[in-house]
Enzyme design. Sequence first.
Site, short mmCIF file in Angstrom:
data_model
loop_
_atom_site.label_atom_id
_atom_site.label_comp_id
_atom_site.label_asym_id
_atom_site.label_seq_id
_atom_site.Cartn_x
_atom_site.Cartn_y
_atom_site.Cartn_z
N ASP A 1 26.00 -14.30 36.53
CA ASP A 1 25.44 -13.19 35.90
C ASP A 1 25.85 -13.24 34.33
O ASP A 1 27.07 -13.03 33.90
CB ASP A 1 26.08 -11.79 36.49
CG ASP A 1 25.26 -10.75 36.01
OD1 ASP A 1 24.45 -10.73 35.13
OD2 ASP A 1 25.30 -9.58 36.69
N HIS B 1 21.91 -12.31 37.19
CA HIS B 1 22.08 -10.88 37.34
C HIS B 1 21.15 -10.53 38.69
O HIS B 1 21.40 -9.53 39.29
CB HIS B 1 21.37 -10.37 36.28
CG HIS B 1 21.65 -8.83 36.11
ND1 HIS B 1 22.90 -8.31 36.31
CD2 HIS B 1 20.93 -7.68 36.00
CE1 HIS B 1 22.87 -6.91 36.09
NE2 HIS B 1 21.46 -6.60 36.17
N SER C 1 23.24 -2.87 38.60
CA SER C 1 22.80 -2.95 37.26
C SER C 1 22.74 -1.64 36.66
O SER C 1 23.78 -0.78 36.46
CB SER C 1 21.39 -3.25 37.05
OG SER C 1 21.02 -4.14 36.10
#
Length: 418
Positions: free
Chosen positions: A358, A391, A194
């Site tokens: 995601d 995610h 991320s």
Amino acid sequence: MLNPACCPISFGQQTDEDGARNTQFSSARLLLIRKGLFLSQLSEQSVGLVKTQTVTFDRQLKLESGRLLGPITLAYETYGTLNAERSNCVWVCHAWTGDAHAAGRHQEDDRKPGWWDDMIGPGKPIDTDRYFVVCSNVIGSCYGTTGPTSIDPKTNRPYRLQLPVIMIQDMVRAQQWLRDDLGIEKTLAVIGGSMGAMQALTWGVHFPQHTGAVIAIAGAGHNPPMAISLNALARQAIYNDPLWKKGNYRPGHQPADGLALARAVGHISFLSDASMDMKFGRRFSARDGQFDFFGQYEVERYLEYNGGNFVDRFDTNSFLYLAKALDLFDIGWGFVDGTEEALAEIQCPTQWFAFTSDWLYPPALTEQLVKVLQQQGQTPEYHLIESDYGHDSFLVEPEKFTPKLRAFLNRLLAGDSP
């Protein structure tokens, strides 16, 4: 040393995007554990007891905004041993509201290990018997590194909103000071998920001479409009809390309602429809009557619980500064030809992971970067991982991609081209 087999809850926990531990088990994860698929992980040892260290640099860092920030304190942790050649360093970059505590425990009775304890340790994918691992907290945060809660030497009061705007590039520049202080000329690899992936990519673009490889997990070359819009909602939740007072809230009197709501907005983006359906479905809270006006579904209680916990561990202004850094991120920033020119600076092997469910950073964003690298004659290694956890997949189901990551690191350490 602690043996995780004695405390298996550390592997049954789920984590969210920044590594915050969530002790509620999902039925899917429990089933996997019962089937014994994690017995090999449970038998691996932890790095044991660790300590967060700090270093203060009594000089000014020139930020992307043109402003100066200093002195700067960085909090960091290290695991494993740096070899004689100083060539086995794996630099781990944390996500949005994470910290430097990536593995092990600070005290023996700590209920939770570091946020990536599944990944870092003897025999684990980032094997501390082979690698020297560094994880530093980013500037702008509130976990020991210079941020809004730090004292401004000019006023002798907390910076609050007087702290200059921070960008991902600024975070990585500060990390270069720490790398140099640790006597590491070049990392074996820089890895992150991320916002950590954004940092790892920035290492490769802006500091190619110090970057042996880039491993980017669930990342992107820029923050997409959907992510920016969700951050905007989170900001408004904080701004509308009367306790925020334009960032001048008193210590111990955070705008708790606003920050909890902001966190809930962000947390939704870390999940997926499939994972929420598996975990909650349409179950109504057993605590409430279905026809009570303020009765809640289980998913509502979950978001409320996570938001409330977050307020106890994170600073509101730091949340806003890091959200701003995410929104401003564009790997092509400062390059005339944008992304293409930026990626041409990379001189090392790269490995990329994206996850099918995601929707915060969809696979297409990773694939755009991989395609540019391929057009430039590079050979990026790309893996699209099937997962229903959105995610959060890189934290919830690491076993789906870690064999590929482990093999990549093995080849780097052996001197073979991945």
